[in-house]
Write a protein that holds these residues in place. Structure first.
Motif, short mmCIF file in Angstrom:
data_model
loop_
_atom_site.label_atom_id
_atom_site.label_comp_id
_atom_site.label_asym_id
_atom_site.label_seq_id
_atom_site.Cartn_x
_atom_site.Cartn_y
_atom_site.Cartn_z
N TYR A 150 -30.39 15.75 19.69
CA TYR A 150 -31.65 15.03 19.79
C TYR A 150 -32.02 14.65 21.23
O TYR A 150 -33.19 14.55 21.56
N LYS A 151 -31.02 14.42 22.07
CA LYS A 151 -31.30 14.06 23.47
C LYS A 151 -31.12 15.24 24.42
O LYS A 151 -31.32 15.11 25.61
N ASP A 152 -30.67 16.38 23.87
CA ASP A 152 -30.52 17.62 24.63
C ASP A 152 -29.66 17.45 25.87
O ASP A 152 -29.95 17.99 26.94
N MET A 153 -28.57 16.68 25.73
CA MET A 153 -27.67 16.45 26.85
C MET A 153 -26.59 17.54 26.88
O MET A 153 -26.18 18.03 25.84
N SER A 154 -26.14 17.88 28.09
CA SER A 154 -25.05 18.84 28.22
C SER A 154 -23.74 18.14 27.86
O SER A 154 -23.66 16.90 27.83
N PHE A 155 -22.71 18.91 27.58
CA PHE A 155 -21.41 18.31 27.27
C PHE A 155 -20.85 17.56 28.48
O PHE A 155 -20.13 16.58 28.33
N LYS A 156 -21.21 18.01 29.68
CA LYS A 156 -20.79 17.29 30.89
C LYS A 156 -21.44 15.89 30.90
O LYS A 156 -20.76 14.89 31.15
N GLU A 157 -22.76 15.83 30.60
CA GLU A 157 -23.45 14.55 30.55
C GLU A 157 -22.89 13.65 29.43
O GLU A 157 -22.72 12.44 29.62
N ILE A 158 -22.62 14.26 28.29
CA ILE A 158 -22.04 13.50 27.17
C ILE A 158 -20.70 12.92 27.58
O ILE A 158 -20.40 11.75 27.33
N SER A 159 -19.88 13.75 28.26
CA SER A 159 -18.57 13.31 28.73
C SER A 159 -18.70 12.10 29.66
O SER A 159 -17.98 11.11 29.52
N GLU A 160 -19.65 12.19 30.58
CA GLU A 160 -19.85 11.09 31.53
C GLU A 160 -20.36 9.82 30.84
O GLU A 160 -19.96 8.72 31.18
N THR A 162 -19.93 8.92 27.65
CA THR A 162 -19.01 8.35 26.65
C THR A 162 -17.64 8.01 27.23
O THR A 162 -16.85 7.34 26.57
N GLY A 163 -17.37 8.51 28.43
CA GLY A 163 -16.08 8.23 29.05
C GLY A 163 -14.94 9.04 28.48
O GLY A 163 -13.78 8.65 28.57
N VAL A 164 -15.25 10.18 27.85
CA VAL A 164 -14.19 11.07 27.33
C VAL A 164 -14.29 12.41 28.05
O VAL A 164 -15.29 12.70 28.71
N SER A 165 -13.25 13.23 27.91
CA SER A 165 -13.27 14.54 28.56
C SER A 165 -14.28 15.45 27.87
O SER A 165 -14.69 15.21 26.72
N ILE A 166 -14.65 16.52 28.57
CA ILE A 166 -15.57 17.50 27.99
C ILE A 166 -14.96 18.10 26.73
O ILE A 166 -15.65 18.28 25.73
N ASN A 167 -13.66 18.40 26.78
CA ASN A 167 -13.00 18.97 25.59
C ASN A 167 -13.07 18.02 24.40
O ASN A 167 -13.25 18.45 23.26
N THR A 168 -12.91 16.72 24.64
CA THR A 168 -13.00 15.75 23.55
C THR A 168 -14.42 15.72 22.98
O THR A 168 -14.62 15.70 21.77
#
Length: 193
Positions: A150-160, A162-168
């Protein structure tokens, strides 16, 4: 407020065996329900069929004692009519069906900008159903899914964020999709577009 009280009294009277009470309810709301159905299907015969099916469901629900929306009779009947309109479009195969299998991307049903009225009804129902399904996900999976879809965020942005790794974040998204498929299967839901 008086209309709601009258409706609930008529419903109680009908449940108690007064058949005339249902006639009064049907006459009272006939125009509004018929107009609503016709505005969606644009066909008099189909409107009449759906209207009759709506009140068959109303009667069956009332006779089973399953009606519990005290004072909200008309919105309840309108919801039944709305669902029957969607069923009509689905049954007539005017919308393709998607079943929850491994190749199915649940989010492929979202995002058509050029929707006619019929497709808009279906899309609104899908959005509503999907929102309810997403609410059943664990918090961490729901958060990643909302950010990604819904927010069209990249996994890198999501990682930053949420404070978790990209793999998580990737793992949470994967489990969110797996769990959505399970929820769809559990509730036996068919999504269309």
């Amino acid at each position: 407020m008086n209309i709601q009280i009258e409706d609930s009294e008529l419903v109680r009277d009908y449940i108690s065996g007064d058949e005339r009470a249902l006639e009064i309810l049907i006459k009272k709301h006939n125009q509004r329900i018929t107009s609503f159905i016709y505005s969606k299907v644009l066909d008099r015969d189909i409107t009449e069929d759906i209207f009759q099916d709506t009140f068959i469901k109303v009667i069956n629900t009332l006779k089973k004692g399953s009606y519990s929306e005290e004072g909200k009779f008309l919105p309840w009947v309108m919801r039944i009519a709305h669902n029957l309109i969607i069923d009509h479009f689905r049954k007539n195969k005017r919308m393709p069906k998607f079943e929850g299998n491994d190749d199915f991307n649940i989010f492929s049903v979202i995002g058509d900008d050029k929707l006619n009225a019929e497709k808009q009804i279906i899309k609104n129902q899908i959005d509503s159903d999907l929102g309810q399904l997403i609410e059943e996900l664990p918090d961490d999976q729901r958060e990643v899914l909302i950010m990604r879809i819904y927010k069209d965020m990249s996994f890198k942005e999501i990682s930053e964020n949420t404070g978790v790794s990209i793999n998580t974040a990737l793992g949470r998204m994967r489990y969110a999709l797996i769990n959505l498929r399970k929820i769809i299967d559990k509730h036996n839901i068919v999504l269309t577009d």
